[in-house]
Design a protein around this motif. Structure first.
Motif, short mmCIF file in Angstrom:
data_model
loop_
_atom_site.label_atom_id
_atom_site.label_comp_id
_atom_site.label_asym_id
_atom_site.label_seq_id
_atom_site.Cartn_x
_atom_site.Cartn_y
_atom_site.Cartn_z
N GLU A 169 0.83 -1.20 0.00
CA GLU A 169 0.00 0.00 0.00
C GLU A 169 0.87 1.26 0.00
N ALA A 170 1.96 1.23 0.76
CA ALA A 170 2.87 2.38 0.80
C ALA A 170 3.53 2.59 -0.57
N ASN A 171 3.94 1.51 -1.20
CA ASN A 171 4.56 1.62 -2.53
C ASN A 171 3.56 2.12 -3.57
N ASN A 172 2.32 1.63 -3.50
CA ASN A 172 1.28 2.11 -4.41
C ASN A 172 1.00 3.59 -4.19
N THR B 207 1.42 6.57 -6.97
CA THR B 207 0.33 7.51 -7.28
C THR B 207 0.75 8.94 -7.02
N ALA B 208 1.44 9.18 -5.91
CA ALA B 208 1.90 10.54 -5.59
C ALA B 208 2.87 11.05 -6.65
N THR B 209 3.74 10.19 -7.12
CA THR B 209 4.70 10.59 -8.16
C THR B 209 3.96 10.98 -9.44
N LYS B 210 2.96 10.19 -9.82
CA LYS B 210 2.16 10.52 -11.01
C LYS B 210 1.42 11.84 -10.82
#
Length: 88
Positions: free
Chosen positions: A58-61, A65-68
């Motif tokens: 979940e942290a990696n996802n 998403t934050a990077t996008k």
């Protein structure tokens, strides 16, 4: 928001920014804004409640998403204000 001449109201900055993005970007970006809003709410729970955790997946996802989302905002700023330049 600042690029458009608005500031979030005091006390609800994160929620206001997400709502503004949803309104200003529209249906094209609905999915990423929805993910970002879910992360915002989870961060709030994680920060202020005891014994709440998230998985590594979940942290990696969330990071992906934050990077996008940041890349999307950078592209919008470049289009609307070509003099703006960011180096991250």
């Amino acid at each position: 928001m600042l690029l458009k001449g608005f500031r979030p109201s005091d006390g609800f900055q994160h929620k206001t920014v997400v709502e503004f993005m949803d309104y200003s970007l529209g249906e094209t970006y609905k999915n990423i804004i929805s993910k970002f809003d879910r992360m915002r709410r989870k961060r709030n729970i994680f920060t202020y409640e005891i014994d709440v955790s998230i998985s590594l997946t979940e942290a990696n996802n969330a990071l992906e998403t934050a990077t996008k989302f940041v890349d999307l905002i950078k592209d919008i700023i470049k289009k609307e204000n070509p003099q703006s330049h960011f180096e991250f």
